[in-house]
Motif scaffolding. Structure first.
Motif, mmCIF file in Angstrom:
data_model
loop_
_atom_site.group_PDB
_atom_site.id
_atom_site.type_symbol
_atom_site.label_atom_id
_atom_site.label_comp_id
_atom_site.label_asym_id
_atom_site.label_seq_id
_atom_site.Cartn_x
_atom_site.Cartn_y
_atom_site.Cartn_z
ATOM 1 N N ALA A 286 16.992 72.418 25.356
ATOM 2 C CA ALA A 286 15.834 73.300 25.212
ATOM 3 C C ALA A 286 15.917 74.022 23.876
ATOM 4 O O ALA A 286 16.950 74.624 23.555
ATOM 5 C CB ALA A 286 15.774 74.309 26.354
ATOM 6 N N THR A 287 14.846 73.970 23.121
ATOM 7 C CA THR A 287 14.817 74.641 21.818
ATOM 8 C C THR A 287 14.680 76.147 21.958
ATOM 9 O O THR A 287 14.960 76.890 21.016
ATOM 10 C CB THR A 287 13.672 74.081 20.959
ATOM 11 O OG1 THR A 287 12.436 74.215 21.685
ATOM 12 C CG2 THR A 287 13.902 72.607 20.642
ATOM 13 N N ALA B 250 18.503 78.414 26.131
ATOM 14 C CA ALA B 250 18.357 77.486 25.002
ATOM 15 C C ALA B 250 19.691 76.817 24.721
ATOM 16 O O ALA B 250 20.758 77.414 24.919
ATOM 17 C CB ALA B 250 17.867 78.236 23.774
ATOM 18 N N THR B 251 19.654 75.584 24.281
ATOM 19 C CA THR B 251 20.886 74.855 24.007
ATOM 20 C C THR B 251 21.425 75.106 22.604
ATOM 21 O O THR B 251 22.543 74.687 22.288
ATOM 22 C CB THR B 251 20.667 73.347 24.226
ATOM 23 O OG1 THR B 251 19.478 72.926 23.542
ATOM 24 C CG2 THR B 251 20.498 73.036 25.701
ATOM 25 N N GLU B 252 20.655 75.753 21.756
ATOM 26 C CA GLU B 252 21.142 76.277 20.473
ATOM 27 C C GLU B 252 21.934 75.249 19.662
ATOM 28 O O GLU B 252 23.056 75.475 19.247
ATOM 29 C CB GLU B 252 22.002 77.516 20.722
ATOM 30 C CG GLU B 252 21.228 78.651 21.378
ATOM 31 C CD GLU B 252 22.121 79.829 21.716
ATOM 32 O OE1 GLU B 252 23.346 79.723 21.559
ATOM 33 O OE2 GLU B 252 21.581 80.867 22.151
ATOM 34 N N ALA C 137 23.829 69.138 21.900
ATOM 35 C CA ALA C 137 23.103 67.911 22.198
ATOM 36 C C ALA C 137 22.470 67.959 23.582
ATOM 37 O O ALA C 137 21.368 67.449 23.806
ATOM 38 C CB ALA C 137 24.049 66.718 22.106
ATOM 39 N N MET C 138 23.157 68.612 24.535
ATOM 40 C CA MET C 138 22.691 68.646 25.919
ATOM 41 C C MET C 138 23.510 69.668 26.666
ATOM 42 O O MET C 138 24.629 69.994 26.258
ATOM 43 C CB MET C 138 22.859 67.276 26.572
ATOM 44 C CG MET C 138 22.207 67.148 27.933
ATOM 45 S SD MET C 138 23.169 66.090 29.023
ATOM 46 C CE MET C 138 24.583 67.125 29.326
ATOM 47 N N ARG C 139 22.972 70.191 27.755
ATOM 48 C CA ARG C 139 23.717 71.134 28.593
ATOM 49 C C ARG C 139 23.408 70.856 30.057
ATOM 50 O O ARG C 139 22.335 70.368 30.393
ATOM 51 C CB ARG C 139 23.317 72.574 28.235
ATOM 52 C CG ARG C 139 24.106 73.646 28.986
ATOM 53 C CD ARG C 139 23.638 75.037 28.630
ATOM 54 N NE ARG C 139 23.963 75.399 27.244
ATOM 55 C CZ ARG C 139 23.731 76.607 26.735
ATOM 56 N NH1 ARG C 139 23.169 77.554 27.479
ATOM 57 N NH2 ARG C 139 24.056 76.866 25.478
ATOM 58 N N SER C 140 24.341 71.187 30.932
ATOM 59 C CA SER C 140 24.092 71.117 32.375
ATOM 60 C C SER C 140 23.955 72.535 32.924
ATOM 61 O O SER C 140 24.516 73.485 32.369
ATOM 62 C CB SER C 140 25.229 70.380 33.090
ATOM 63 O OG SER C 140 26.465 71.046 32.907
ATOM 64 N N TYR C 141 23.197 72.671 34.012
ATOM 65 C CA TYR C 141 22.949 73.983 34.617
ATOM 66 C C TYR C 141 22.890 73.794 36.132
ATOM 67 O O TYR C 141 22.143 72.941 36.631
ATOM 68 C CB TYR C 141 21.632 74.560 34.099
ATOM 69 C CG TYR C 141 21.345 75.978 34.534
ATOM 70 C CD1 TYR C 141 21.683 77.053 33.715
ATOM 71 C CD2 TYR C 141 20.724 76.247 35.760
ATOM 72 C CE1 TYR C 141 21.414 78.356 34.103
ATOM 73 C CE2 TYR C 141 20.457 77.544 36.148
ATOM 74 C CZ TYR C 141 20.804 78.599 35.314
ATOM 75 O OH TYR C 141 20.538 79.893 35.706
ATOM 76 N N LEU D 155 11.315 71.998 26.512
ATOM 77 C CA LEU D 155 12.276 71.352 27.409
ATOM 78 C C LEU D 155 12.289 69.839 27.258
ATOM 79 O O LEU D 155 11.241 69.202 27.231
ATOM 80 C CB LEU D 155 11.939 71.712 28.857
ATOM 81 C CG LEU D 155 12.804 71.077 29.957
ATOM 82 C CD1 LEU D 155 14.223 71.631 29.903
ATOM 83 C CD2 LEU D 155 12.182 71.334 31.327
ATOM 84 N N THR D 156 13.478 69.273 27.163
ATOM 85 C CA THR D 156 13.712 67.841 27.348
ATOM 86 C C THR D 156 14.706 67.706 28.482
ATOM 87 O O THR D 156 15.780 68.312 28.445
ATOM 88 C CB THR D 156 14.284 67.184 26.085
ATOM 89 O OG1 THR D 156 13.356 67.347 25.009
ATOM 90 C CG2 THR D 156 14.528 65.709 26.307
#
Length: 211
Positions: free
Chosen positions: A64-65, A86-88, A91-95, A116-117
């Protein structure tokens, strides 16, 4: 997946959704992890997963930007408002969306949907074996040569695999396909397997041939 053309065939999870634009390696250019898919949303797009047996852990994989709000219902309860950070630059994050005896989960994307991607949701137990099936109808497998290395590494770090089964090739075993064409396919698949191995150095790989 957030949306699926074959959702109706699943018996263990009733998967309902509205919206969600799917992009996959077969029909679009983009940055993909090993899954071969990603999804974008518009405000109000939603997905619901109803399980025949409860899971213990529901996790979303995304980038997420900027922060993105979600409305979440677990087991048909009252809506909970949460914000995906935001993922700042990651490349990717899990939640983690929910833990415990999760029989159903519903999420709807808020006004910040364009930021969001999403790469999908996992519905797991906290022990035993988890199985991910990354199916893409008509995919020869050679697209795995071009997965985004940083994104794939981030995804596989979030879901470290012990065994990866690569099962492709049926579409190549057709009448009229010549030996040079098959050798080219083998060369491309070798590169695809090297990419998978690079992101999953601890995993065993099982290559399954065509029937």
């Amino acid at each position: 997946p957030m949306s699926s053309e074959t959702a109706g065939f699943r018996k263990t999870v009733r998967h309902e959704f509205k919206g969600w634009r799917e992009r996959n390696q077969l029909h679009a250019k983009g940055r993909f992890p090993i899954t071969g898919h990603y999804y974008t949303a518009a405000p109000g797009d939603w997905a619901r997963y109803t399980l025949s047996r409860p899971c213990e852990l529901a996790t979303i994989y995304y980038k997420a930007t900027s922060p993105v709000s979600l409305s979440l219902k677990v087991n048909g309860g009252e809506p909970q408002e949460l914000t995906l950070p935001a993922t700042e630059g990651e490349a990717m994050r899990s939640y983690t969306l929910a833990e415990g005896q999760v029989r159903s989960i519903y999420l709807s994307v808020g006004a910040e949907a364009s930021a969001l991607t999403c790469y999908g949701i996992s519905l797991d137990g906290k022990s035993g074996i988890s199985l991910d099936n990354f199916s893409l109808r008509g995919h020869s497998g050679t697209g795995l040569r071009s997965v985004a290395s940083d994104l794939n590494a981030a995804f596989c770090a979030a879901r470290p695999y012990d065994l990866i089964i690569v099962h492709f090739g049926l579409n190549e075993a057709i009448k009229g396909n010549t030996v040079p064409l098959l050798k080219m396919y083998i060369k491309r698949m070798r590169k695809a397997i090297e990419n998978i191995r690079a992101a999953n150095p601890e995993a065993s790989l099982l290559v399954v041939s065509v029937p």
